[in-house]
Design a protein around this motif. Structure first.
Motif, PDB file in Angstrom:
ATOM      1  N   ASN A  71      -5.245   7.293   8.518  1.00 31.34           N
ATOM      2  CA  ASN A  71      -4.482   6.046   8.627  1.00 31.34           C
ATOM      3  C   ASN A  71      -3.296   6.049   7.671  1.00 31.34           C
ATOM      4  OD1 ASN A  71      -6.186   4.975  10.599  1.00 31.34           O
ATOM      5  ND2 ASN A  71      -7.580   4.180   9.056  1.00 31.34           N
ATOM      6  N   LEU A  72      -3.502   6.540   6.462  1.00 29.03           N
ATOM      7  CA  LEU A  72      -2.385   6.627   5.520  1.00 29.03           C
ATOM      8  C   LEU A  72      -1.311   7.558   6.070  1.00 29.03           C
ATOM      9  CD1 LEU A  72      -0.938   6.094   2.833  1.00 29.03           C
ATOM     10  CD2 LEU A  72      -2.255   7.989   1.871  1.00 29.03           C
TER      11      LEU A  72
ATOM     12  N   LEU B  78      -7.510   4.970  -2.837  1.00 25.77           N
ATOM     13  CA  LEU B  78      -7.031   4.110  -3.925  1.00 25.77           C
ATOM     14  C   LEU B  78      -6.155   2.960  -3.432  1.00 25.77           C
ATOM     15  CD1 LEU B  78      -6.154   6.751  -6.664  1.00 25.77           C
ATOM     16  CD2 LEU B  78      -7.901   4.973  -6.816  1.00 25.77           C
ATOM     17  N   VAL B  79      -5.404   3.209  -2.363  1.00 26.06           N
ATOM     18  CA  VAL B  79      -4.504   2.165  -1.870  1.00 26.06           C
ATOM     19  C   VAL B  79      -5.118   1.336  -0.751  1.00 26.06           C
ATOM     20  CG1 VAL B  79      -2.448   3.397  -2.640  1.00 26.06           C
ATOM     21  CG2 VAL B  79      -3.222   3.662  -0.268  1.00 26.06           C
ATOM     22  N   GLY B  80      -6.392   1.601  -0.441  1.00 24.98           N
ATOM     23  CA  GLY B  80      -7.108   0.726   0.477  1.00 24.98           C
ATOM     24  C   GLY B  80      -7.276   1.202   1.897  1.00 24.98           C
ATOM     25  N   TYR B  81      -7.016   2.479   2.147  1.00 23.73           N
ATOM     26  CA  TYR B  81      -7.245   3.008   3.490  1.00 23.73           C
ATOM     27  C   TYR B  81      -8.609   3.697   3.508  1.00 23.73           C
ATOM     28  CZ  TYR B  81      -2.467   2.072   4.873  1.00 23.73           C
ATOM     29  OH  TYR B  81      -1.297   1.441   5.190  1.00 23.73           O
TER      30      TYR B  81
ATOM     31  N   ARG C 253       0.834  -1.214   0.000  1.00 25.78           N
ATOM     32  CA  ARG C 253       0.000   0.000   0.000  1.00 25.78           C
ATOM     33  C   ARG C 253       0.864   1.257   0.000  1.00 25.78           C
ATOM     34  NH1 ARG C 253      -4.752  -1.386   4.411  1.00 25.78           N
ATOM     35  NH2 ARG C 253      -6.115  -2.496   2.945  1.00 25.78           N
ATOM     36  N   ILE C 254       1.912   1.258   0.795  1.00 28.45           N
ATOM     37  CA  ILE C 254       2.783   2.431   0.864  1.00 28.45           C
ATOM     38  C   ILE C 254       3.551   2.611  -0.444  1.00 28.45           C
ATOM     39  CG2 ILE C 254       4.759   3.475   2.059  1.00 28.45           C
ATOM     40  CD1 ILE C 254       1.997   3.578   3.553  1.00 28.45           C
ATOM     41  N   ALA C 255       3.976   1.535  -1.056  1.00 22.90           N
ATOM     42  CA  ALA C 255       4.655   1.626  -2.356  1.00 22.90           C
ATOM     43  C   ALA C 255       3.717   2.217  -3.403  1.00 22.90           C
ATOM     44  CB  ALA C 255       5.154   0.256  -2.801  1.00 22.90           C
ATOM     45  N   MET C 256       2.470   1.786  -3.391  1.00 24.92           N
ATOM     46  CA  MET C 256       1.496   2.328  -4.341  1.00 24.92           C
ATOM     47  C   MET C 256       1.200   3.791  -4.019  1.00 24.92           C
ATOM     48  SD  MET C 256       0.992   0.131  -6.628  1.00 24.92           S
ATOM     49  CE  MET C 256      -0.248   1.087  -7.463  1.00 24.92           C
ATOM     50  N   ALA C 257       1.112   4.139  -2.744  1.00 18.21           N
ATOM     51  CA  ALA C 257       0.879   5.532  -2.359  1.00 18.21           C
ATOM     52  C   ALA C 257       2.031   6.409  -2.849  1.00 18.21           C
ATOM     53  CB  ALA C 257       0.729   5.644  -0.841  1.00 18.21           C
ATOM     54  N   ARG C 258       3.258   5.926  -2.685  1.00 16.82           N
ATOM     55  CA  ARG C 258       4.414   6.679  -3.190  1.00 16.82           C
ATOM     56  C   ARG C 258       4.296   6.905  -4.693  1.00 16.82           C
ATOM     57  NH1 ARG C 258       9.488   4.033   0.169  1.00 16.82           N
ATOM     58  NH2 ARG C 258       9.064   5.201   2.067  1.00 16.82           N
ATOM     59  N   HIS C 259       3.906   5.874  -5.408  1.00 16.85           N
ATOM     60  CA  HIS C 259       3.734   5.994  -6.856  1.00 16.85           C
ATOM     61  C   HIS C 259       2.710   7.083  -7.189  1.00 16.85           C
ATOM     62  CE1 HIS C 259       3.039   4.994 -11.043  1.00 16.85           C
ATOM     63  NE2 HIS C 259       1.757   4.920 -10.758  1.00 16.85           N
ATOM     64  N   TYR C 260       1.549   7.012  -6.551  1.00 15.95           N
ATOM     65  CA  TYR C 260       0.508   8.014  -6.829  1.00 15.95           C
ATOM     66  C   TYR C 260       0.969   9.416  -6.436  1.00 15.95           C
ATOM     67  CZ  TYR C 260      -3.007   4.426  -7.821  1.00 15.95           C
ATOM     68  OH  TYR C 260      -3.716   3.393  -8.382  1.00 15.95           O
ATOM     69  N   LEU C 261       1.677   9.545  -5.336  1.00 12.45           N
ATOM     70  CA  LEU C 261       2.152  10.858  -4.902  1.00 12.45           C
ATOM     71  C   LEU C 261       3.198  11.422  -5.858  1.00 12.45           C
ATOM     72  CD1 LEU C 261       2.415  10.119  -1.094  1.00 12.45           C
ATOM     73  CD2 LEU C 261       0.764  11.649  -2.190  1.00 12.45           C
ATOM     74  N   GLU C 262       4.011  10.543  -6.430  1.00 14.13           N
ATOM     75  CA  GLU C 262       5.054  10.986  -7.354  1.00 14.13           C
ATOM     76  C   GLU C 262       4.511  11.271  -8.752  1.00 14.13           C
ATOM     77  OE1 GLU C 262       7.941   7.855  -7.342  1.00 14.13           O
ATOM     78  OE2 GLU C 262       8.469   8.183  -5.236  1.00 14.13           O
TER      79      GLU C 262
END
Length: 65
Positions: A42-43, A34-37, A13-22
């Motif tokens: 919580n994110l 999108l990443v399930g939180y 989830r954190i890897a995907m969040a990093r992708h979306y943020l970048e």
């Protein structure tokens, strides 16, 4: 070894969040969904624990490169 299923899910989830943020300008609340939180709070908590920055600060740092 020594890694739980919850750790694997959290790390993904954190890897995907990093992708979306970048790669996007989506609001952090939408990235969280999108990443399930269920809640952006919580994110923020997990992201800061693992990355040492809030999601917004991570995005700002990445964009300033």
């Amino acid at each position: 070894e020594g890694t739980t299923y919850q750790d694997v899910v959290r790390d993904f989830r954190i890897a995907m969040a990093r992708h979306y943020l970048e790669e996007t300008t989506l609001p952090v609340s939408e990235v969280a969904a999108l990443v399930g939180y269920a809640d952006a709070t919580n994110l923020y908590r997990v992201f800061r624990e693992l990355a040492g920055l809030t999601p917004a600060a991570y995005r700002d740092r990445h964009l300033s490169r």
